[in-house]
Design an enzyme around this catalytic site. Structure first.
Site, PDB file in Angstrom:
ATOM      1  N   ASN A 208       2.186  -6.989   0.550  1.00 15.39           N
ATOM      2  CA  ASN A 208       2.429  -6.771  -1.061  1.00 15.39           C
ATOM      3  C   ASN A 208       3.572  -7.590  -1.009  1.00 15.39           C
ATOM      4  O   ASN A 208       4.339  -8.008  -0.055  1.00 15.39           O
ATOM      5  CB  ASN A 208       2.525  -5.625  -1.563  1.00 15.39           C
ATOM      6  CG  ASN A 208       3.784  -4.521  -0.738  1.00 15.39           C
ATOM      7  OD1 ASN A 208       4.554  -4.990  -0.868  1.00 15.39           O
ATOM      8  ND2 ASN A 208       3.223  -3.659  -0.067  1.00 15.39           N
ATOM      9  N   ASP A 276      -1.689   1.308   0.477  1.00 15.06           N
ATOM     10  CA  ASP A 276      -2.032   2.565   0.276  1.00 15.06           C
ATOM     11  C   ASP A 276      -3.485   2.606   1.259  1.00 15.06           C
ATOM     12  O   ASP A 276      -3.845   3.607   1.737  1.00 15.06           O
ATOM     13  CB  ASP A 276      -2.717   2.736  -1.175  1.00 15.06           C
ATOM     14  CG  ASP A 276      -1.471   3.095  -2.141  1.00 15.06           C
ATOM     15  OD1 ASP A 276      -0.542   3.825  -1.861  1.00 15.06           O
ATOM     16  OD2 ASP A 276      -1.638   2.230  -3.237  1.00 15.06           O
ATOM     17  N   LYS A 286     -10.269 -12.713  16.278  1.00 17.94           N
ATOM     18  CA  LYS A 286     -10.072 -13.477  15.127  1.00 17.94           C
ATOM     19  C   LYS A 286     -11.567 -13.520  14.662  1.00 17.94           C
ATOM     20  O   LYS A 286     -12.335 -13.960  15.222  1.00 17.94           O
ATOM     21  CB  LYS A 286      -9.488 -14.714  15.225  1.00 17.94           C
ATOM     22  CG  LYS A 286      -9.360 -15.440  13.920  1.00 17.94           C
ATOM     23  CD  LYS A 286      -8.913 -16.831  14.124  1.00 17.94           C
ATOM     24  CE  LYS A 286      -8.933 -17.651  12.893  1.00 17.94           C
ATOM     25  NZ  LYS A 286      -8.889 -19.108  13.027  1.00 17.94           N
ATOM     26  N   ASP A 304      -0.034   9.115   3.190  1.00 18.51           N
ATOM     27  CA  ASP A 304       1.215   8.952   2.101  1.00 18.51           C
ATOM     28  C   ASP A 304       2.618   9.768   2.842  1.00 18.51           C
ATOM     29  O   ASP A 304       2.624  10.893   2.739  1.00 18.51           O
ATOM     30  CB  ASP A 304       0.635   9.944   0.825  1.00 18.51           C
ATOM     31  CG  ASP A 304       1.626   9.464  -0.412  1.00 18.51           C
ATOM     32  OD1 ASP A 304       2.911   9.540  -0.033  1.00 18.51           O
ATOM     33  OD2 ASP A 304       1.131   9.443  -1.594  1.00 18.51           O
ATOM     34  N   PHE A 323       9.738   6.387  -5.167  1.00 21.66           N
ATOM     35  CA  PHE A 323       9.918   5.422  -5.998  1.00 21.66           C
ATOM     36  C   PHE A 323       8.521   5.108  -6.702  1.00 21.66           C
ATOM     37  O   PHE A 323       7.487   5.582  -6.040  1.00 21.66           O
ATOM     38  CB  PHE A 323      10.352   3.979  -5.271  1.00 21.66           C
ATOM     39  CG  PHE A 323      11.533   3.966  -5.301  1.00 21.66           C
ATOM     40  CD1 PHE A 323      12.327   4.910  -4.420  1.00 21.66           C
ATOM     41  CD2 PHE A 323      12.236   2.952  -6.060  1.00 21.66           C
ATOM     42  CE1 PHE A 323      13.821   4.583  -4.264  1.00 21.66           C
ATOM     43  CE2 PHE A 323      13.972   2.876  -5.928  1.00 21.66           C
ATOM     44  CZ  PHE A 323      14.446   3.644  -5.047  1.00 21.66           C
TER      45      PHE A 323
END
Ligand code: CTP
Length: 399
Positions: A208, A276, A286, A304, A323
């Protein structure tokens, strides 16, 4: 009070240099001694005489001043202080510091010093916003340098925006903070930061856009308040903070294991953007492209970490801060998240691309606790970190 503290004040060449005169007075009122150093350019804005008169000490100006070298060499000069303060820190001085140049007395002292350094930037808004200055700022943050300001507002050059030097009282407060014993002395705090990488095969992964900037700034701010910090970081863009224990991880599961082994701690701050989901079956080879056959990825849920630590039956840190990265209904979603995870506070922000927060230098947060939601104004990530660190110190120590 600053009784007996020694400040090496490096005055750069900017119109804001005049504010240093006031700063020197305030520092001396509080019992500090100030050794002034000027760059050549600074002499265009304030005179050596006014600095030395207020400081009650000679001003150092030249790298090759043999008389002064005989009295006190520049290496020694850089080390006798408790804190080196650069004000105003011009774009040029910041660039020299980031690049490690040492071609005049000021930059040489900054390279030679082994004491903490604080810079107080001041420059035209365009110069502040220039990618080169922002790049240098990131480097300096990574080097563990404390940055105070700049403020936004009307500037001497007639423009408006960030770049104004902080006022002397703000600088004074920052200096007092940097030199205090630290309210968090003896407290251990675990921080997660950055993104996680979840492998698909040996060459591909899911990630991310988290840069790790906010978590890194929080680690530095807690360190500055005297905390013993364990910094568990995914593969972040920004350099790791100095003066803290760094644990580098890649996946959410590695991050969880690192956090659990860093406990017990007085507080946990979970700033990481943890994936997540991970790919259920990571391929050890690969994945090859086959005509007409698209690969299908099956996901599995990651642990989590925040929820697990918040809900620990024994050994839970006294304060758990999570956060919430949201793109809509920030307060409603973050309040529900706080309940669901069981943490004490949630620091929520809007990470919609239009806010420029994810990967940027600023943040606008809402802090949600059992007393409700408190919106903080948009400010630099470093300032969010400092404010949050102060709050954490209050919560843990009552001070
Ligand atoms: N977090 C965590 N472990 C995870 C996921 C999230 O520790 N596997 C922590 C983050 O570090 C952050 C908080 O949980 O402190 C909230 O993260 P966020 O991604 O906003 O929440 P999610 O639980 O993932 O909820 P959603 O994506 O549905 O908004």
């Amino acid at each position: 009070m600053l009784d007996g503290k020694r400040i090496l004040l490096i005055v750069g060449g900017g119109i804001a240099a005049y504010k240093c005169l006031e700063l020197i007075r305030r520092l001396r009122e509080r019992g500090a001694s100030v050794t002034p150093v000027m760059t050549r350019a600074a002499e265009e804005f304030v005179t050596p005489l006014s600095l030395s008169a207020l400081a009650g000490e000679a001003v150092h100006r030249d790298l090759f001043d043999l008389t002064k070298e005989a009295e006190m060499g520049h290496i020694q000069l850089s080390r006798v202080a408790d804190l080196v303060v650069v004000a105003p820190a011009t774009a040029d001085l910041m660039a020299k510091m980031a690049a490690g140049l040492a071609n005049d007395l000021a930059s040489t002292l900054l390279m030679a010093t082994d004491t903490p350094v604080m810079i107080v930037p001041a420059m035209n808004v365009r110069m502040w916003e220039h990618p080169a200055t922002q790049r240098n700022l990131k480097v300096l943050h990574g080097d563990g340098i404390t940055v105070v300001g700049p403020d936004s507002g009307d500037m001497a050059c007639g423009e408006f925006g960030p770049g104004r030097m902080s006022d002397p009282m703000t600088i004074l407060a920052a200096i007092e903070g940097a030199l205090s014993e630290g309210p968090l002395k003896g407290r251990r705090i675990v921080i997660t930061s950055g993104p996680t990488h979840e492998p698909i095969d040996p060459v591909r992964y899911i990630a991310n856009r988290s840069s790790g900037a906010q978590g890194t700034a929080i680690a530095a701010a807690l360190r500055d308040l005297g905390a013993e910090v364990v910094f568990v970081s995914g593969p972040a863009d920004v350099a790791r903070p100095t003066g803290v224990e760094v644990v580098n991880v890649e996946t959410a599961r590695e991050m969880r294991d690192a956090v659990l082994s860093a406990l017990p701690a007085d507080a946990g701050v979970f700033a990481a953007a943890v994936a997540d989901w991970r790919v259920a079956r990571e391929s050890d080879k690969k994945i090859k492209k086959k005509a007409g056959a698209l690969p299908v990825l099956e996901f599995a849920e990651n642990p989590d970490i925040l929820a697990e630590v918040s809900q620990m039956a024994t050994g839970r840190p006294r304060l758990v801060v999570g956060f919430a990265a949201e793109t809509d209904d920030v307060i409603t979603n973050a309040t529900a998240k706080r309940d669901r995870k069981g943490c004490d506070w949630i620091v929520a922000n809007d990470v919609s691309p239009s806010t420029g927060i994810m990967g940027g230098l600023e943040n606008a947060v809402v802090v949600i606790s059992d007393t409700g939601a408190e919106e903080w104004p948009r400010m630099s990530k470093a300032d969010v970190a400092k404010r949050l660190a102060q709050r954490i110190a209050q919560a843990l120590t009552g001070r």
